[in-house]
Design a protein around this motif. Structure first.
Motif, PDB file in Angstrom:
ATOM      1  N   LEU A   1       0.827  -1.212   0.000  1.00 43.48           N
ATOM      2  CA  LEU A   1       0.000   0.000   0.000  1.00 43.48           C
ATOM      3  C   LEU A   1       0.861   1.262   0.000  1.00 43.48           C
ATOM      4  O   LEU A   1       0.538   2.245  -0.672  1.00 43.48           O
ATOM      5  N   ALA A   2       1.972   1.233   0.743  1.00 45.94           N
ATOM      6  CA  ALA A   2       2.859   2.397   0.798  1.00 45.94           C
ATOM      7  C   ALA A   2       3.488   2.691  -0.559  1.00 45.94           C
ATOM      8  O   ALA A   2       3.790   3.839  -0.870  1.00 45.94           O
ATOM      9  N   SER A   3       3.657   1.665  -1.383  1.00 45.41           N
ATOM     10  CA  SER A   3       4.232   1.876  -2.718  1.00 45.41           C
ATOM     11  C   SER A   3       3.188   2.409  -3.701  1.00 45.41           C
ATOM     12  O   SER A   3       3.501   2.705  -4.840  1.00 45.41           O
ATOM     13  N   GLY A   4       1.924   2.505  -3.242  1.00 46.69           N
ATOM     14  CA  GLY A   4       0.860   3.023  -4.101  1.00 46.69           C
ATOM     15  C   GLY A   4       0.130   1.952  -4.889  1.00 46.69           C
ATOM     16  O   GLY A   4      -0.764   2.259  -5.673  1.00 46.69           O
ATOM     17  N   ASP A   5       0.500   0.689  -4.680  1.00 44.19           N
ATOM     18  CA  ASP A   5      -0.149  -0.401  -5.393  1.00 44.19           C
ATOM     19  C   ASP A   5      -1.393  -0.883  -4.645  1.00 44.19           C
ATOM     20  O   ASP A   5      -1.542  -0.648  -3.444  1.00 44.19           O
ATOM     21  N   ALA A   6      -2.249  -1.593  -5.357  1.00 55.42           N
ATOM     22  CA  ALA A   6      -3.418  -2.224  -4.754  1.00 55.42           C
ATOM     23  C   ALA A   6      -3.042  -3.642  -4.340  1.00 55.42           C
ATOM     24  O   ALA A   6      -2.094  -4.221  -4.868  1.00 55.42           O
ATOM     25  N   ILE A   7      -3.792  -4.187  -3.407  1.00 56.16           N
ATOM     26  CA  ILE A   7      -3.512  -5.549  -2.942  1.00 56.16           C
ATOM     27  C   ILE A   7      -4.819  -6.294  -2.742  1.00 56.16           C
ATOM     28  O   ILE A   7      -5.843  -5.700  -2.398  1.00 56.16           O
ATOM     29  N   THR A   8      -4.761  -7.600  -2.993  1.00 57.34           N
ATOM     30  CA  THR A   8      -5.878  -8.490  -2.727  1.00 57.34           C
ATOM     31  C   THR A   8      -5.337  -9.658  -1.922  1.00 57.34           C
ATOM     32  O   THR A   8      -4.303 -10.222  -2.266  1.00 57.34           O
ATOM     33  N   VAL A   9      -6.017 -10.021  -0.871  1.00 59.24           N
ATOM     34  CA  VAL A   9      -5.611 -11.171  -0.071  1.00 59.24           C
ATOM     35  C   VAL A   9      -6.529 -12.326  -0.445  1.00 59.24           C
ATOM     36  O   VAL A   9      -7.751 -12.210  -0.364  1.00 59.24           O
ATOM     37  N   VAL A  10      -5.912 -13.428  -0.897  1.00 58.76           N
ATOM     38  CA  VAL A  10      -6.667 -14.594  -1.335  1.00 58.76           C
ATOM     39  C   VAL A  10      -6.053 -15.837  -0.700  1.00 58.76           C
ATOM     40  O   VAL A  10      -4.832 -16.011  -0.758  1.00 58.76           O
ATOM     41  N   PRO A  11      -6.848 -16.695  -0.089  1.00 55.61           N
ATOM     42  CA  PRO A  11      -6.298 -17.938   0.460  1.00 55.61           C
ATOM     43  C   PRO A  11      -5.627 -18.767  -0.640  1.00 55.61           C
ATOM     44  O   PRO A  11      -6.143 -18.846  -1.763  1.00 55.61           O
ATOM     45  N   VAL A  12      -4.482 -19.355  -0.330  1.00 53.16           N
ATOM     46  CA  VAL A  12      -3.706 -20.088  -1.329  1.00 53.16           C
ATOM     47  C   VAL A  12      -4.503 -21.238  -1.924  1.00 53.16           C
ATOM     48  O   VAL A  12      -4.457 -21.469  -3.119  1.00 53.16           O
ATOM     49  N   GLY A  13      -5.263 -21.969  -1.127  1.00 51.04           N
ATOM     50  CA  GLY A  13      -6.001 -23.123  -1.631  1.00 51.04           C
ATOM     51  C   GLY A  13      -7.290 -22.772  -2.371  1.00 51.04           C
ATOM     52  O   GLY A  13      -7.983 -23.652  -2.856  1.00 51.04           O
ATOM     53  N   LYS A  14      -7.593 -21.506  -2.475  1.00 52.87           N
ATOM     54  CA  LYS A  14      -8.843 -21.074  -3.116  1.00 52.87           C
ATOM     55  C   LYS A  14      -8.850 -21.447  -4.591  1.00 52.87           C
ATOM     56  O   LYS A  14      -7.847 -21.353  -5.279  1.00 52.87           O
ATOM     57  N   GLU A  15     -10.012 -21.855  -5.056  1.00 50.19           N
ATOM     58  CA  GLU A  15     -10.188 -22.111  -6.482  1.00 50.19           C
ATOM     59  C   GLU A  15     -10.774 -20.878  -7.142  1.00 50.19           C
ATOM     60  O   GLU A  15     -11.689 -20.253  -6.611  1.00 50.19           O
ATOM     61  N   LEU A  16     -10.234 -20.549  -8.292  1.00 49.34           N
ATOM     62  CA  LEU A  16     -10.630 -19.355  -9.017  1.00 49.34           C
ATOM     63  C   LEU A  16     -11.383 -19.707 -10.282  1.00 49.34           C
ATOM     64  O   LEU A  16     -11.144 -20.763 -10.880  1.00 49.34           O
ATOM     65  N   THR A  17     -12.248 -18.808 -10.708  1.00 49.31           N
ATOM     66  CA  THR A  17     -12.865 -18.965 -12.022  1.00 49.31           C
ATOM     67  C   THR A  17     -11.815 -18.609 -13.065  1.00 49.31           C
ATOM     68  O   THR A  17     -10.779 -18.014 -12.750  1.00 49.31           O
ATOM     69  N   THR A  18     -12.080 -18.951 -14.311  1.00 50.92           N
ATOM     70  CA  THR A  18     -11.124 -18.612 -15.363  1.00 50.92           C
ATOM     71  C   THR A  18     -10.976 -17.097 -15.503  1.00 50.92           C
ATOM     72  O   THR A  18      -9.880 -16.603 -15.776  1.00 50.92           O
ATOM     73  N   GLN A  19     -12.037 -16.341 -15.274  1.00 53.43           N
ATOM     74  CA  GLN A  19     -11.939 -14.879 -15.375  1.00 53.43           C
ATOM     75  C   GLN A  19     -11.084 -14.317 -14.251  1.00 53.43           C
ATOM     76  O   GLN A  19     -10.254 -13.442 -14.469  1.00 53.43           O
ATOM     77  N   GLN A  20     -11.269 -14.828 -13.039  1.00 54.21           N
ATOM     78  CA  GLN A  20     -10.447 -14.366 -11.914  1.00 54.21           C
ATOM     79  C   GLN A  20      -8.973 -14.686 -12.157  1.00 54.21           C
ATOM     80  O   GLN A  20      -8.101 -13.853 -11.920  1.00 54.21           O
ATOM     81  N   ALA A  21      -8.708 -15.908 -12.633  1.00 54.58           N
ATOM     82  CA  ALA A  21      -7.327 -16.305 -12.909  1.00 54.58           C
ATOM     83  C   ALA A  21      -6.726 -15.447 -14.013  1.00 54.58           C
ATOM     84  O   ALA A  21      -5.569 -15.024 -13.924  1.00 54.58           O
ATOM     85  N   ALA A  22      -7.497 -15.182 -15.058  1.00 60.17           N
ATOM     86  CA  ALA A  22      -7.016 -14.340 -16.158  1.00 60.17           C
ATOM     87  C   ALA A  22      -6.707 -12.939 -15.649  1.00 60.17           C
ATOM     88  O   ALA A  22      -5.686 -12.346 -16.043  1.00 60.17           O
TER      89      ALA A  22
END
Length: 152
Positions: A61-82
């Motif tokens: 956040l201090a560098s000005g970037d955005a961040i998302t916290v996602v559990p490692v074992g989470k399964e993603l949709t193809t759109q989320q992964a893309a």
């Protein structure tokens, strides 16, 4: 999985927090005890694992970037992964079908595990860096580019 960024009016506070954390790391001889204080004054010990996660979040956040916290074992949709790879969904599906990233199907829908996606991303980044290094070496081997004359 909504990205969070520090608004402009909070960036100074986030930077000050990062400076404080850097100061804590610079003095390892002092045993660190991390605590969280609620608005009502309740104090709770903060486990080191939580502190390390917060530290990384503050750094981003201090560098000005955005961040998302996602559990490692989470399964993603193809759109989320893309979105995470910053590629089109169609390109991601091609990577899945080519066996470059493991996935499973639930009915007709593909699901990608976060850890598999991140492993692919790390390898892709390593391959890109190696290719750039090779290109740079080729340029040096062939005496680089001609100097651009200064027209001043």
């Amino acid at each position: 999985m909504t990205p969070v960024t520090a608004p402009r009016d909070q960036r100074e506070s986030v930077a000050a927090l990062l400076d404080l954390l850097t100061h804590v790391e610079a003095h390892p001889q002092q045993p660190a005890a991390y605590k969280l204080v609620s608005p009502s004054g309740d104090v709770i010990d903060l486990p080191e694992s939580v502190f390390l996660l917060l530290e990384r979040i503050i750094e981003v956040l201090a560098s000005g970037d955005a961040i998302t916290v996602v559990p490692v074992g989470k399964e993603l949709t193809t759109q989320q992964a893309a979105n995470i790879l910053n590629v089109s969904r169609q390109y991601l599906v091609r990577l899945l079908n080519d066996g470059r990233i493991p996935f499973r199907k639930i009915g007709t829908h593909r699901r990608v595990r976060m850890e598999d996606l991140l492993a692919y991303k790390r390898q892709r980044d390593r391959d890109r860096i190696a290719s750039l290094d090779d290109l740079s070496q080729l340029s040096q081997d062939f005496d680089g580019y001609d100097e651009i004359p200064n027209e001043g």
